[in-house]
Design a protein around this motif. Structure first.
Motif, PDB file in Angstrom:
ATOM      1  N   ARG A 159       0.902  -1.241   0.036  1.00  7.19           N
ATOM      2  CA  ARG A 159      -0.040   0.096   0.151  1.00  7.19           C
ATOM      3  C   ARG A 159       0.865   1.162   0.058  1.00  7.19           C
ATOM      4  O   ARG A 159       1.826   1.385   0.889  1.00  7.19           O
ATOM      5  CB  ARG A 159      -0.883  -0.093   1.189  1.00  7.19           C
ATOM      6  CG  ARG A 159      -1.983   1.177   1.346  1.00  7.19           C
ATOM      7  CD  ARG A 159      -3.137   0.873   0.272  1.00  7.19           C
ATOM      8  NE  ARG A 159      -4.119   2.187   0.582  1.00  7.19           N
ATOM      9  CZ  ARG A 159      -5.444   2.111   1.320  1.00  7.19           C
ATOM     10  NH1 ARG A 159      -5.351   0.729   1.938  1.00  7.19           N
ATOM     11  NH2 ARG A 159      -5.854   2.955   1.346  1.00  7.19           N
ATOM     12  N   TYR A 164      -1.558   0.646  -4.825  1.00  4.99           N
ATOM     13  CA  TYR A 164      -0.778  -0.412  -4.302  1.00  4.99           C
ATOM     14  C   TYR A 164       0.125  -0.510  -5.325  1.00  4.99           C
ATOM     15  O   TYR A 164       0.205  -0.179  -6.524  1.00  4.99           O
ATOM     16  CB  TYR A 164      -1.701  -1.954  -4.610  1.00  4.99           C
ATOM     17  CG  TYR A 164      -2.662  -2.313  -3.514  1.00  4.99           C
ATOM     18  CD1 TYR A 164      -2.378  -2.568  -2.124  1.00  4.99           C
ATOM     19  CD2 TYR A 164      -3.908  -2.259  -3.882  1.00  4.99           C
ATOM     20  CE1 TYR A 164      -3.250  -2.838  -1.088  1.00  4.99           C
ATOM     21  CE2 TYR A 164      -4.904  -2.076  -2.968  1.00  4.99           C
ATOM     22  CZ  TYR A 164      -4.527  -2.582  -1.442  1.00  4.99           C
ATOM     23  OH  TYR A 164      -5.365  -2.936  -0.599  1.00  4.99           O
ATOM     24  N   THR A 188      -0.641  -9.375   0.032  1.00  2.16           N
ATOM     25  CA  THR A 188      -0.794  -7.811   0.708  1.00  2.16           C
ATOM     26  C   THR A 188      -0.093  -8.024   2.005  1.00  2.16           C
ATOM     27  O   THR A 188       0.045  -6.825   2.730  1.00  2.16           O
ATOM     28  CB  THR A 188      -2.283  -7.631   0.716  1.00  2.16           C
ATOM     29  OG1 THR A 188      -3.282  -8.624   1.293  1.00  2.16           O
ATOM     30  CG2 THR A 188      -2.593  -7.001  -0.558  1.00  2.16           C
ATOM     31  N   VAL A 239      -6.266   1.641  -5.245  1.00  2.00           N
ATOM     32  CA  VAL A 239      -6.730   0.834  -4.151  1.00  2.00           C
ATOM     33  C   VAL A 239      -8.065   0.269  -4.424  1.00  2.00           C
ATOM     34  O   VAL A 239      -8.691  -0.448  -4.043  1.00  2.00           O
ATOM     35  CB  VAL A 239      -6.659   1.660  -2.862  1.00  2.00           C
ATOM     36  CG1 VAL A 239      -7.466   0.919  -1.639  1.00  2.00           C
ATOM     37  CG2 VAL A 239      -5.106   1.699  -2.203  1.00  2.00           C
TER      38      VAL A 239
END
Length: 397
Positions: A159, A164, A188, A239
Motif C-alpha cells: 500500500r 498498491y 498484501t 486501491v
C-alpha cells in the motif's frame, strides 16, 4: 471375429443424446444461434489460428456484439441475467469446434468473481465491457516454481497512499495477450499466518504503468489460445481496484472453484463426445484387409468400452450440473468429476488416435489436435493429484 456391426448401417448416435431437465427450449435456441455463429465466424479460421498460435480479439468482440458473452450478468450491468445452463451451452459449443478457452474461461469462470465480490463501482465500470466484448479477462495465480502452492506465492502488493505497488511475475496465463483486465493474486501481508490469509486479488488494467507481458509461451497443445508470462515492476494500481477485502483472495478463489471445475469437466466431456463420434465415423469408412476396420472385434471392443465410460460420465456430470444450479455444495463430487472425466478424455484421445492408425498422426485429421489439446486438462484448474487430496480429506482421511 465378431461382425455384429456392418459398415452399411448408419452410425447410431442415440447414445450421445442426453435428457437434461436443466436445459429448456430457450437454452437450445441459444445453442442453435451460437452454433450458426461459430460455423461462420470460427470454424473456417481455426487452422489459421492454430498456425498463428493466437485467436484474434475480433472473435470475442463479435461474440459480444451478437449477445453471446456473459449471459449470466444482470441486466443492470448490460447482461441478460440468465441461469448457469446458458454458460454450460456456451462452453459446450465453443469446445465442440475447438475455440473454448478464449471466451468460456473469461465469461464463465473469471467474470463471476467480479459479479460476486466486486464493488458497485467496479461492476458498473467493467461488467458492461465484458458483456459487449470490449474487454476480456484473465486470472493470474500461478508463478514460476510455485504451481498449485498458492499460499507461497511471491508477487506482492504494498500500500502506498491511494495505490498498491505490485512486484512479481506470473506464468501460464491463458488469454494473456487479449485480456484487458487481469485478476491478479498477490500477497498484501507476507507475514500473515497462515500464509493464505495474506492473499488478496487486485484488478489490473491493461494500461497500468509498470505492468507488462513477458514471453508468449510455446505449448504442446491448445495452440490457438495464447499463454504468456506477466511482469509487475513497481506497477501502480488504484486501491479502488482491490477485489473485495484484503486478505480474502485465497478464499474468493476457493469459493468459485466448484463452478470452474464443473466447467472443466464439461469441456472435457464435450471433447470426448466429439472424438468418439468422429472415430466411429472413421472406422466405419476406413478399409483394411478388404473390409471396414469397424468389423474387427478389437475395434468394436474399444468403441464399446469408450462409449460405456462416456455414458457413465454423462450421467454423473448431468446430475452434478443440476445440483450446482440448485446451489448445492458438491465440492467432493465435482472433484471426482474433474479428475475422472479429464483423465478419461486424455486416455480416450490416445485410443481414438490409435484407431485412426497412421492417419491419426496427420494434422488433416481433427484427432491429432484433440490429442494435443486434452493433454493439459487433468492439470489446469487443479491437478488430478490435488482433486484426489480433496476427496480424501473430505472423506475424513
Amino acid at each position: 471375429m465378431s461382425n455384429a456391426t456392418s459398415s452399411s448401417k448408419q452410425v447410431n448416435y442415440d447414445l450421445f443424446k442426453r435428457e437434461r431437465p436443466y436445459l429448456t427450449d430457450e437454452h437450445e435456441m441459444f445453442r442453435i444461434s451460437l452454433r450458426k455463429f461459430l460455423e461462420k465466424e470460427a470454424v473456417p479460421y481455426i487452422e489459421k489460428w492454430e498456425e498463428d498460435k493466437y485467436t484474434p480479439r475480433e472473435l470475442y468482440e463479435k461474440l459480444g456484439a451478437n449477445g453471446f458473452l456473459c449471459p449470466q450478468v444482470k441486466p443492470e450491468y448490460g447482461g441478460l441475467g440468465l441461469d448457469f445452463g446458458f454458460n454450460v451451452v456456451f462452453t459446450e459449443e465453443l469446445y465442440k469446434v475447438g475455440v473454448g478457452t478464449l471466451a468460456s474461461t473469461s465469461c464463465s469462470i473469471i467474470v463471476p468473481y467480479l459479479e460476486r465480490f466486486g464493488t458497485e463501482e467496479q461492476k458498473k465500470k467493467f461488467l458492461p465491457k465484458c458483456v459487449s466484448g470490449e474487454i476480456t479477462t484473465a486470472v493470474a495465480m500461478t508463478e514460476p516454481g510455485i504451481g498449485s502452492d498458492l499460499a507461497n506465492m511471491n508477487t506482492t502488493a504494498v500500500r502506498d497512499g491511494d495505490h498498491y505497488i505490485l512486484n512479481g511475475q506470473k506464468t501460464f496465463i491463458s488469454n494473456g495477450i487479449n485480456a484487458g483486465l487481469f485478476f491478479v493474486a498477490v500477497k498484501t501481508d507476507p507475514k500473515a499466518t497462515p500464509a493464505r490469509k495474506g492473499i488478496s486479488i487486485i484488478l489490473v488494467e491493461d494500461d497500468t504503468p509498470g505492468f507488462s507481458r513477458g514471453r508468449k509461451l510455446k505449448k504442446l497443445g491448445q495452440h490457438s489460445t495464447d499463454t504468456v508470462e506477466l511482469i509487475f515492476e513497481d506497477a501502480r494500481v488504484p486501491v479502488a481496484n482491490l477485489l473485495g477485502e484484503e486478505g480474502q483472495g485465497f478464499y474468493y478463489l476457493m469459493d468459485r472453484l466448484q463452478q470452474e471445475r464443473l466447467l472443466i469437466a464439461t469441456n472435457a466431456l464435450t471433447v470426448a463426445e466429439e472424438m468418439l463420434k468422429s472415430t466411429i465415423t472413421y472406422v466405419k469408412e476406413r478399409q483394411a484387409f478388404g473390409k471396414p476396420i469397424s468389423s474387427f472385434q478389437n475395434t468394436q471392443f474399444e468403441i464399446a468400452e469408450m462409449a460405456t465410460e462416456l455414458s457413465l460420465a454423462q450421467t454423473f456430470l448431468d446430475d452434478l450440473t443440476s445440483k450446482h444450479l440448485k446451489g448445492e455444495n458438491i465440492v467432493t463430487q465435482i472433484s471426482m468429476a474433474k479428475w475422472f472425466i479429464t483423465e478419461m478424455t486424455r486416455k480416450m484421445s490416445a485410443r481414438c488416435l490409435q484407431l485412426h492408425g497412421g492417419y491419426g498422426f496427420m494434422e488433416e485429421y481433427p484427432i491429432a489436435r484433440r490429442y494435443r489439446d486434452v493433454a493439459v486438462m487433468p492439470i489446469y484448474g487443479g491437478t488430478t493429484e490435488i482433486m484426489k487430496n480433496i476427496i480424501a480429506k473430505n472423506l475424513g482421511l
